[in-house]
Scaffold this active site. Structure first.
Site, short mmCIF file in Angstrom:
data_model
loop_
_atom_site.label_atom_id
_atom_site.label_comp_id
_atom_site.label_asym_id
_atom_site.label_seq_id
_atom_site.Cartn_x
_atom_site.Cartn_y
_atom_site.Cartn_z
N ASP A 27 10.90 2.72 -3.88
CA ASP A 27 9.86 2.80 -2.85
C ASP A 27 10.15 4.00 -1.93
OD1 ASP A 27 7.90 1.60 -0.87
OD2 ASP A 27 9.75 1.45 0.28
N ASP A 29 8.51 4.94 1.78
CA ASP A 29 8.66 4.69 3.23
C ASP A 29 9.62 3.53 3.47
OD1 ASP A 29 6.17 6.23 4.73
OD2 ASP A 29 5.65 5.60 2.71
N ASP A 190 11.77 -2.07 0.42
CA ASP A 190 12.15 -2.53 1.76
C ASP A 190 11.22 -3.61 2.30
OD1 ASP A 190 9.95 -0.74 2.12
OD2 ASP A 190 10.48 -0.55 4.23
O1 LIG Z 1 2.41 3.98 3.15
C1 LIG Z 1 2.82 2.86 3.49
O2 LIG Z 1 2.25 2.15 4.34
C2 LIG Z 1 4.07 2.30 2.87
O3 LIG Z 1 4.55 3.05 1.80
P1 LIG Z 1 5.75 2.49 0.88
O4 LIG Z 1 5.07 1.71 -0.21
O5 LIG Z 1 6.39 3.77 0.38
O6 LIG Z 1 6.66 1.68 1.72
MG LIG Z 2 8.47 0.74 1.94
#
Ligand SMILES: O=C(O)COP(=O)(O)O
Ligand SMILES: [Mg+2]
EC number: 3.1.3.18
Length: 241
Positions: A27, A29, A190
């Site tokens: 993942d 963020d 996360d």
């Molecule tokens: O863009 C987002 O809200 C979260 O992105 P992610 O899936 O990389 O945690």
């Molecule tokens: Mg994330």
């Protein structure tokens, strides 16, 4: 580090055999990159342009997880699931996108253990993919700016396919791309989105405790292990051919 093969990760403290894995999906963020400061900076620039009061980084951090559109809706309403006025949202979204495009990597950095962890996983021969709910227009330049883009054989963003996490669609796409069975594939994430998507796809899932999870405790998540860093994750898996 706590790890277990059950859902009760919080109390787990037993040694488990490494999981046999071929493909690792990571993942973005809150797992690879600490993007919260720049997402919050852009949200506050948007609020300023709209004549609305600024919000704390901690508040905006809890809005991260379900993509940019949801982040803007949450910032406008101050609630996780409320719908803002349609005209206000229509005005706000392009303003937000412009500010975020201009501020993608002002404060955004890989978390500790990310660069070392990816190197260890590459050396061990895992096929690597990145799966994020972030829109592709931001994902690709951000991975390039932080030197991570070349590390992944495939990158799937929130708008690459018709559905994004917590739907299993992007994970199933990755399994097919690498001709791997879901049980040979691990997602490291996360948030609840990652845990739900992985379980629905039949993949393994590890969670890091330093990310966002929409303001909730990562130890509530149904994942196979909580790993302090990606480098720690590399020690809990073994490569299958
Ligand atoms: O863009 C987002 O809200 C979260 O992105 P992610 O899936 O990389 O945690
Ligand atoms: Mg994330």
């Amino acid at each position: 580090m706590n790890h277990s093969s059950s859902s009760n990760t919080a109390s787990a403290d037993k040694t488990v055999s490494p999981i046999a894995i071929k493909v690792i999906m990571i993942d973005l963020d809150g797992t690879l990159l600490d993007t919260a400061e720049d997402l919050a900076l852009s949200a506050n620039l948007m609020l300023k342009d709209l004549g609305m009061p600024e919000q704390s980084t901690a508040t905006i951090r809890s809005y991260i997880g379900k993509g940019i559109q949801k982040l803007v809706k949450r910032t406008l309403t101050g609630q996780l699931d409320a719908e803002p006025d349609a005209a206000l949202f229509g005005k706000a979204l392009p303003i937000y996108e412009q500010h975020y495009a201009n501020n993608l990597s002002v404060n955004t950095r890989p978390y500790p253990g990310v660069v070392d962890g990816i190197q260890a996983l590459q050396q061990a021969g895992y096929r690597l993919a990145c799966i994020t709910n972030k829109a592709e227009a931001f994902t690709i330049p951000l991975l390039q700016a932080t030197g991570l883009f070349e590390k992944f054989e495939i990158v799937l963003s929130g708008d690459s396919l018709p559905k994004k996490k917590p739907d299993p669609m992007p994970l199933i796409h990755i399994c097919k791309h690498f001709d791997a069975q879901p049980h040979e594939v691990l997602l490291i994430g996360d948030s609840l989105n990652d845990a739900i998507a992985a379980k629905a796809a039949g993949c393994h899932v590890f969670c890091v405790p330093y990310g966002y999870n929409e303001g909730r405790d990562v130890y509530e998540l149904d994942c196979d292990a909580i790993v302090d860093t990606l480098l720690d994750a590399s020690k809990l898996v073994k490569r299958v051919a």
